[in-house]
Write a protein that holds these residues in place. Structure first.
Motif, PDB file in Angstrom:
ATOM      1  N   GLY A 120       0.862  -1.338  -0.120  1.00 61.63           N
ATOM      2  CA  GLY A 120      -0.213  -0.121   0.060  1.00 61.63           C
ATOM      3  C   GLY A 120       0.878   1.285   0.170  1.00 61.63           C
ATOM      4  O   GLY A 120       0.594   2.132  -0.802  1.00 61.63           O
ATOM      5  N   ILE A 121       2.024   1.185   0.864  1.00 61.07           N
ATOM      6  CA  ILE A 121       2.899   2.255   0.741  1.00 61.07           C
ATOM      7  C   ILE A 121       3.243   2.423  -0.505  1.00 61.07           C
ATOM      8  O   ILE A 121       3.789   3.615  -0.956  1.00 61.07           O
ATOM      9  N   THR A 122       3.923   1.385  -1.001  1.00 61.76           N
ATOM     10  CA  THR A 122       4.615   1.395  -2.462  1.00 61.76           C
ATOM     11  C   THR A 122       3.620   1.927  -3.509  1.00 61.76           C
ATOM     12  O   THR A 122       4.114   2.904  -4.082  1.00 61.76           O
ATOM     13  N   ALA A 123       2.386   1.848  -3.432  1.00 67.48           N
ATOM     14  CA  ALA A 123       1.286   2.381  -4.452  1.00 67.48           C
ATOM     15  C   ALA A 123       1.271   3.968  -3.959  1.00 67.48           C
ATOM     16  O   ALA A 123       1.280   4.656  -5.158  1.00 67.48           O
ATOM     17  N   VAL A 124       1.373   4.331  -2.657  1.00 64.12           N
ATOM     18  CA  VAL A 124       1.331   5.807  -2.363  1.00 64.12           C
ATOM     19  C   VAL A 124       2.422   6.552  -3.042  1.00 64.12           C
ATOM     20  O   VAL A 124       2.394   7.537  -3.757  1.00 64.12           O
ATOM     21  N   ILE A 125       3.798   5.678  -3.141  1.00 59.39           N
ATOM     22  CA  ILE A 125       4.880   6.398  -3.391  1.00 59.39           C
ATOM     23  C   ILE A 125       4.825   6.370  -4.971  1.00 59.39           C
ATOM     24  O   ILE A 125       5.235   7.560  -5.527  1.00 59.39           O
ATOM     25  N   VAL A 126       4.459   5.345  -5.704  1.00 55.78           N
ATOM     26  CA  VAL A 126       4.586   5.599  -7.100  1.00 55.78           C
ATOM     27  C   VAL A 126       3.283   6.374  -7.636  1.00 55.78           C
ATOM     28  O   VAL A 126       3.574   7.250  -8.548  1.00 55.78           O
ATOM     29  N   GLY A 127       2.180   6.634  -6.836  1.00 55.88           N
ATOM     30  CA  GLY A 127       1.356   7.523  -7.309  1.00 55.88           C
ATOM     31  C   GLY A 127       1.792   8.856  -6.892  1.00 55.88           C
ATOM     32  O   GLY A 127       1.471   9.776  -7.857  1.00 55.88           O
ATOM     33  N   ALA A 128       2.632   9.068  -6.163  1.00 56.20           N
ATOM     34  CA  ALA A 128       3.219  10.442  -5.826  1.00 56.20           C
ATOM     35  C   ALA A 128       4.091  10.867  -6.954  1.00 56.20           C
ATOM     36  O   ALA A 128       4.007  11.734  -7.403  1.00 56.20           O
ATOM     37  N   LEU A 129       4.693   9.964  -7.334  1.00 56.43           N
ATOM     38  CA  LEU A 129       5.660   9.964  -8.406  1.00 56.43           C
ATOM     39  C   LEU A 129       5.054  10.446  -9.744  1.00 56.43           C
ATOM     40  O   LEU A 129       5.458  11.383 -10.292  1.00 56.43           O
ATOM     41  N   MET A 133       5.022  13.960 -11.888  1.00 54.39           N
ATOM     42  CA  MET A 133       5.087  13.924 -13.542  1.00 54.39           C
ATOM     43  C   MET A 133       4.209  14.806 -13.991  1.00 54.39           C
ATOM     44  O   MET A 133       4.440  15.686 -14.837  1.00 54.39           O
ATOM     45  N   TRP A 134       2.914  14.559 -13.643  1.00 55.37           N
ATOM     46  CA  TRP A 134       1.876  15.582 -14.298  1.00 55.37           C
ATOM     47  C   TRP A 134       1.993  16.709 -13.816  1.00 55.37           C
ATOM     48  O   TRP A 134       1.676  17.772 -14.842  1.00 55.37           O
ATOM     49  N   ALA A 135       2.350  17.236 -12.690  1.00 59.58           N
ATOM     50  CA  ALA A 135       2.344  18.581 -12.245  1.00 59.58           C
ATOM     51  C   ALA A 135       3.512  19.177 -13.033  1.00 59.58           C
ATOM     52  O   ALA A 135       3.292  20.420 -13.413  1.00 59.58           O
ATOM     53  N   VAL A 136       4.726  18.766 -13.208  1.00 56.61           N
ATOM     54  CA  VAL A 136       5.937  19.259 -13.845  1.00 56.61           C
ATOM     55  C   VAL A 136       5.385  19.450 -15.392  1.00 56.61           C
ATOM     56  O   VAL A 136       5.730  20.766 -15.812  1.00 56.61           O
ATOM     57  N   THR A 137       4.659  18.841 -15.863  1.00 54.93           N
ATOM     58  CA  THR A 137       4.185  19.022 -17.185  1.00 54.93           C
ATOM     59  C   THR A 137       3.173  20.102 -17.400  1.00 54.93           C
ATOM     60  O   THR A 137       3.156  20.829 -18.478  1.00 54.93           O
ATOM     61  N   HIS A 138       2.205  20.120 -16.626  1.00 49.67           N
ATOM     62  CA  HIS A 138       0.977  21.097 -16.440  1.00 49.67           C
ATOM     63  C   HIS A 138       1.375  22.590 -15.937  1.00 49.67           C
ATOM     64  O   HIS A 138       0.968  23.384 -16.376  1.00 49.67           O
ATOM     65  N   ALA A 153      12.045  16.954  -6.234  1.00 48.44           N
ATOM     66  CA  ALA A 153      13.246  16.774  -5.687  1.00 48.44           C
ATOM     67  C   ALA A 153      13.299  16.081  -4.102  1.00 48.44           C
ATOM     68  O   ALA A 153      14.188  15.091  -3.827  1.00 48.44           O
ATOM     69  N   ILE A 154      12.576  16.812  -3.591  1.00 47.66           N
ATOM     70  CA  ILE A 154      12.495  16.496  -2.074  1.00 47.66           C
ATOM     71  C   ILE A 154      12.235  15.197  -1.872  1.00 47.66           C
ATOM     72  O   ILE A 154      12.784  14.279  -1.318  1.00 47.66           O
ATOM     73  N   GLY A 155      11.113  14.634  -2.737  1.00 39.83           N
ATOM     74  CA  GLY A 155      10.561  13.437  -2.650  1.00 39.83           C
ATOM     75  C   GLY A 155      11.252  12.304  -3.091  1.00 39.83           C
ATOM     76  O   GLY A 155      11.537  11.197  -2.718  1.00 39.83           O
ATOM     77  N   LEU A 156      12.227  12.720  -4.115  1.00 42.33           N
ATOM     78  CA  LEU A 156      13.184  11.588  -4.689  1.00 42.33           C
ATOM     79  C   LEU A 156      14.278  11.587  -3.543  1.00 42.33           C
ATOM     80  O   LEU A 156      14.689  10.216  -3.204  1.00 42.33           O
ATOM     81  N   ALA A 157      14.653  12.528  -3.164  1.00 42.54           N
ATOM     82  CA  ALA A 157      15.774  12.566  -2.147  1.00 42.54           C
ATOM     83  C   ALA A 157      15.322  11.704  -0.807  1.00 42.54           C
ATOM     84  O   ALA A 157      15.863  10.902  -0.270  1.00 42.54           O
ATOM     85  N   THR A 189      14.839   8.639 -10.844  1.00 41.73           N
ATOM     86  CA  THR A 189      14.699   9.769 -11.579  1.00 41.73           C
ATOM     87  C   THR A 189      14.566   9.630 -12.948  1.00 41.73           C
ATOM     88  O   THR A 189      13.808  10.612 -13.798  1.00 41.73           O
ATOM     89  N   MET A 190      15.332   8.752 -13.671  1.00 46.48           N
ATOM     90  CA  MET A 190      15.180   8.824 -14.969  1.00 46.48           C
ATOM     91  C   MET A 190      13.652   8.081 -15.458  1.00 46.48           C
ATOM     92  O   MET A 190      13.412   8.711 -16.614  1.00 46.48           O
ATOM     93  N   MET A 191      13.060   7.536 -14.597  1.00 44.85           N
ATOM     94  CA  MET A 191      11.890   7.009 -15.070  1.00 44.85           C
ATOM     95  C   MET A 191      10.813   8.199 -14.952  1.00 44.85           C
ATOM     96  O   MET A 191      10.044   8.344 -15.683  1.00 44.85           O
ATOM     97  N   VAL A 192      11.203   9.184 -13.910  1.00 40.56           N
ATOM     98  CA  VAL A 192      10.192  10.169 -13.903  1.00 40.56           C
ATOM     99  C   VAL A 192      10.629  11.272 -15.078  1.00 40.56           C
ATOM    100  O   VAL A 192       9.616  11.845 -15.558  1.00 40.56           O
ATOM    101  N   TRP A 193      11.685  11.458 -15.558  1.00 38.54           N
ATOM    102  CA  TRP A 193      12.084  12.425 -16.316  1.00 38.54           C
ATOM    103  C   TRP A 193      11.662  11.589 -17.783  1.00 38.54           C
ATOM    104  O   TRP A 193      10.951  12.642 -18.360  1.00 38.54           O
ATOM    105  N   LEU A 194      11.676  10.435 -18.056  1.00 36.32           N
ATOM    106  CA  LEU A 194      11.132   9.979 -19.107  1.00 36.32           C
ATOM    107  C   LEU A 194       9.770  10.034 -19.256  1.00 36.32           C
ATOM    108  O   LEU A 194       9.246  10.407 -20.184  1.00 36.32           O
ATOM    109  N   GLY A 195       8.943   9.765 -17.889  1.00 35.49           N
ATOM    110  CA  GLY A 195       7.542  10.126 -18.011  1.00 35.49           C
ATOM    111  C   GLY A 195       6.974  11.588 -18.088  1.00 35.49           C
ATOM    112  O   GLY A 195       6.109  11.891 -19.042  1.00 35.49           O
TER     113      GLY A 195
END
Length: 273
Positions: A120-129, A133-138, A153-157, A189-195
């Motif tokens: 469940g926590i894993t799903a939350v982390i993936v959802g946050a990522l 991605m959506w926020a950076v795009t919009h 950046a804080i989240g990735l750290a 970070t690479m996956m987020v950047w590609l997204g």
């Protein structure tokens, strides 16, 4: 069509006026086979006209849909570089963020919970990522864009720190834990950047739907145009064969070329009505 050489013709005659040609045409159509061919020609001609009208209507609708898609693209500032459809772009972005599920699970295991809460926590982390991605795009400018980048950046750290803690506790080697945590965080970070890159080149849902509607209408118009060409060719061949039968009939019905030609002109006019 069969030859009409065996069709009985009226006695040879010279006719003046259209009434005589009408009577001769009736004689020509008195045989069931000839009458059936004539009705088939009329039905095919009507079908060809209906197909042409439908093609024109589809072309007009496709042009309007293309204009609407262009207007929506300009409104959303997507008329320059967006190339991917919304479903394709969303699917690729989901794939990239989904690839980080297992690395994210390492961070979730730091809390020492049972498997179900950990996933469940894993799903939350993936959802946050994915949300990042959506926020950076919009949010493409101003303070929202800066806040989004900083939060991501804080989240990735933070995810990297959780991974380091879990790997250090389980392996007991600080250097190895640091190296593995850094490698996994770079992967995330690479996956987020590609997204983010994919979403940047993805059309918004309204624009994508408008483009799809325009493409569907244009494809239907092209298919209808191909059908119209095929019907026209078939109709021309059938008319030529029917007209050849009318020529054979005219040689037996008229004594002079002038009357024969006038009758054939009458037949041609009836075929083209």
């Amino acid at each position: 069509m069969q030859s009409i050489e065996r069709i009985g013709a009226p006695a040879q005659r010279d006719l003046n006026g259209s009434d005589g040609y009408i009577a001769t045409m009736r004689d020509f159509l008195s045989k069931p086979r000839v009458a059936r061919d004539f009705q088939d020609l009329k039905a095919d001609a009507e079908k060809l006209r209906a197909t042409g009208m439908e093609r024109e209507s589809l072309n007009e609708r496709a042009a309007e849909a293309e204009l609407d898609a262009g207007r929506k693209a300009r409104v959303h500032d997507e008329h320059r570089h967006q190339r991917l459809s919304f479903p394709l772009g969303l699917g690729l972005a989901t794939l990239f963020v989904g690839l980080d599920a297992l690395p994210a699970n390492l961070a979730a295991q730091t809390f020492g919970l049972d498997p179900l809460p950990t996933w469940g926590i894993t799903a939350v982390i993936v959802g946050a990522l994915a949300a990042g991605m959506w926020a950076v795009t919009h949010y493409k400018g101003g303070w929202p864009h800066g806040v989004t980048i900083a939060a991501l950046a804080i989240g990735l750290a933070s995810i990297g720190a959780l991974r380091f803690w879990f790997l250090w506790v389980t392996a007991g080697d600080a250097l190895a834990a640091v190296l593995e945590a850094v490698a996994l965080t770079v992967f995330t970070t690479m996956m987020v950047w590609l997204g983010v890159l994919v979403l940047t080149f993805t059309k918004s849902r309204p624009v994508s739907l408008a483009d799809r509607s325009a493409r569907v209408l244009r494809h239907r118009a092209e298919r209808k145009a191909a059908q119209e060409i095929w019907l026209g060719q078939r109709l021309d061949a059938a008319r030529a064969e029917f007209f050849a039968d009318a020529q054979l009939f005219s040689f037996r019905a008229f004594q002079n070329d002038a009357s024969r030609n006038q009758f054939l002109e009458y037949v041609r006019a009836q075929l083209e009505r």
